[in-house]
Scaffold this active site. Structure first.
Site, PDB file in Angstrom:
ATOM      1  N   LYS A 175       0.886  -1.170   0.000  1.00 15.26           N
ATOM      2  CA  LYS A 175       0.000   0.000   0.000  1.00 15.26           C
ATOM      3  C   LYS A 175       0.919   1.214   0.000  1.00 15.26           C
ATOM      4  O   LYS A 175       1.413   1.647   1.036  1.00 15.26           O
ATOM      5  CB  LYS A 175      -0.888  -0.018   1.252  1.00 15.26           C
ATOM      6  N   PRO A 176       1.171   1.764  -1.216  1.00 18.15           N
ATOM      7  CA  PRO A 176       2.066   2.929  -1.283  1.00 18.15           C
ATOM      8  C   PRO A 176       1.352   4.177  -0.774  1.00 18.15           C
ATOM      9  O   PRO A 176       0.137   4.190  -0.625  1.00 18.15           O
ATOM     10  CB  PRO A 176       2.353   3.048  -2.781  1.00 18.15           C
ATOM     11  N   GLU A 248      10.017   1.712  10.681  1.00 18.69           N
ATOM     12  CA  GLU A 248      11.087   2.699  10.524  1.00 18.69           C
ATOM     13  C   GLU A 248      10.402   4.049  10.556  1.00 18.69           C
ATOM     14  O   GLU A 248       9.662   4.389   9.652  1.00 18.69           O
ATOM     15  CB  GLU A 248      11.834   2.436   9.209  1.00 18.69           C
ATOM     16  N   CYS A 282      14.476  10.346   6.275  1.00 21.21           N
ATOM     17  CA  CYS A 282      14.481   9.890   7.682  1.00 21.21           C
ATOM     18  C   CYS A 282      15.831  10.146   8.321  1.00 21.21           C
ATOM     19  O   CYS A 282      15.915  10.389   9.512  1.00 21.21           O
ATOM     20  CB  CYS A 282      14.200   8.396   7.744  1.00 21.21           C
ATOM     21  N   GLU A 380      11.944  16.417  14.516  1.00 24.29           N
ATOM     22  CA  GLU A 380      12.297  16.161  13.125  1.00 24.29           C
ATOM     23  C   GLU A 380      11.531  17.139  12.234  1.00 24.29           C
ATOM     24  O   GLU A 380      10.301  17.113  12.196  1.00 24.29           O
ATOM     25  CB  GLU A 380      11.915  14.712  12.772  1.00 24.29           C
TER      26      GLU A 380
END
Ligand code: ADP
Length: 478
Positions: A175-176, A248, A282, A380
């Protein structure tokens, strides 16, 4: 070449199909419609999982040599579609075309690597007290896998999961991200051309709701996820029963520059890893700690290198350094982090304080001297902004570097061996780059610690995550 807008399709049991609700993707550089994709409804998710479940029986018994051959063939086919794949990435995600081309080459490299690793899934024999017994430990694939992937590396991040899972003998439903349906659709075309049996790879499109339906399906044996910490935390509650997960989730990555560093190398590394892919990585550098004696020189160098970066539409000019950010949310967060850092006493040494042009082009920003509590130095940003602060002792720098909830990647620049060994050991991160900002290679494990997630991709570990052990104890004499 593919036509535009790219008309993506669901890929289930070896067949492409469209119909039902449609999602649209617009080019972040121009606003133009560049891709459409059918949104998978509950029935489609069900069929995709069923196809993966049915294909698992024979695929899991196909030899590693044959699975490996097909993976290598997939890499080869993807290279023949390099321009299509790269174009879809640039138009939907925004990274410059040259960078996107590089990503397709890395996908092909990952397929070759996992194609070879598939031949090396070895078990072991274990001694027994009595010679009448033989204990054999074998690896078996876990079952059908759900891969939920983000938009920042739309080809590679599918590839790492697909290579590991298929190499291990698992089947997969991908599932992109709804922001980048095109690259995943083109990869499905490559899968078909490479000759994989139907159902081994399936692709369903849609947003988080489709991702949740897939991740929560009772027949999914493992969920492999790359994305935000918020979604990662939600997935714990979404999966069915005790389905294993790997995650991740990114994190705020530090760079430490010692007074013993090669400063030119450090400046070039900082500019590259802070702003490549518009900082939407990331493992992008978010905060840089520089030892006092070289602070001013480093800062001047980074300001100059950042100002020299060319920002623009990376399709019109494939050689620009920084394309548009992928969505307005990223632009707004980047501006918020920079504004907060300036409010708290930081000084802007590159970029524009009010860089909002109304579009999605964000001028890369460097802020000096913002406090550790500022958003820029503690969270982040996932956009083109970086904070720089001085330090006086290496212990202090390491303490700052480790003082965040996640631990994915950290960077150190020094020419001193003792410093390299001490600091690399003290950094609580899954990946440490010393005098390099390219922390990952396909044949070494890559993964985060603490709130950056768990589980590994790359390396043999990236395949072993899709395997489970079985101990077979045979009494062969009685
Ligand atoms: P990012 O902004 O890094 O892409 P997200 O976590 O929003 O992070 O998205 C990563 C992937 O997770 C995308 O494919 C997205 O559609 C999917 N996703 C988002 N929310 C959920 C959810 N609640 N359950 C499952 N998948 C989700």
């Amino acid at each position: 070449m593919s036509t535009r807008p790219l008309s993506c399709a669901t890929f289930v049991a070896g067949e492409f199909r469209t119909g039902g609700a449609v999602l649209e993707r617009h080019n972040p550089a121009t606003g133009e419609l560049v891709a459409t994709a059918p949104v998978a409804d509950a029935g489609t998710v069900e069929e995709a999982v069923r196809a993966a479940t049915e294909a698992f029986g024979s695929w899991s018994r196909t030899s590693g040599f044959e699975r490996g051959r097909l993976l290598r063939e997939l890499g080869r086919v993807a290279l023949t579609r390099l321009e299509d794949l790269a174009t879809a990435m640039t138009l939907e995600q925004g990274k410059p075309l040259d960078e996107a081309r590089g990503e397709v080459r890395k996908f092909a490299q990952a397929m070759r690597y996992y194609g070879e690793e598939a031949e090396r899934v070895e078990g072991r024999t274990v001694p027994n007290e009595s010679d009448d017994f033989l204990s054999v430990v074998v690896h078996e694939p876990v079952g059908p896998v759900a891969a939920i992937t983000p938009w920042n590396y739309p080809v590679e991040l599918v590839g790492w999961k697909l290579g590991g899972a298929l190499g291990a003998g698992c089947t997969i439903v991908v599932k992109p991200s709804e922001y980048t349906p095109g690259p995943a659709h083109l990869l499905a075309e490559c899968v078909q051309e490479a000759g994989f049996p139907p159902g081994v790879v399936n692709v369903v499109h849609g947003d988080g709701e489709v991702g949740a339906a897939l991740a929560g399906h009772p027949d999914v044996a493992k969920v492999a996820f790359t994305g935000s910490a918020t979604t990662g935390a939600a997935l714990f509650r979404t999966v069915h029963g005790v389905t294993p997960l790997t995650m991740e989730l990114g994190g705020s990555c530090p760079m430490i520059v010692s007074r013993h560093a090669d400063l030119d190398l450090a400046v070039a590394g900082a500019a590259r890893r802070s702003f490549r892919n518009a900082g939407q990585i990331c493992i992008a550098i978010n905060r840089i700690y520089v030892e006092e004696p070289v602070y001013e020189e480093f800062l001047a160098g980074l300001a100059a290198a950042t100002t020299a970066l060319r920002v623009g539409d990376g399709y019109a000019d494939p050689t620009v350094d920084v394309g548009p950010v992928t969505m307005a949310e990223i632009r707004d967060r980047t501006h918020r982090h920079v504004a907060d850092a300036l409010d708290r006493g930081g000084v802007l040494v590159a970029g524009e304080a009010e860089a909002d042009t109304g579009g999605l082009f964000v001028t890369p920003a460097v802020v000096a001297g913002a406090p550790a509590s500022s958003l820029l130095m503690s969270e982040e940003t996932f956009g083109p902004a970086v904070g720089v602060a001085p330090f006086t002792s290496m212990d202090e720098a390491v303490k700052h570097a480790n003082a965040v909830p996640g631990g994915l990647a950290a960077y150190l620049f020094t020419e001193r061996l003792a410093e390299t060994v001490d600091v690399a050991r003290s950094l609580d991160f899954g990946n440490v780059g010393v005098n390099t900002v390219d922390a990952g290679i396909i044949n070494a494990p890559y993964g985060g610690r603490r709130e950056s997630g768990f589980g590994l991709e790359h390396g043999p570990e990236g395949l072993h995550g899709y395997l489970q052990l079985k101990h077979v104890r045979v009494r062969h004499r009685h």
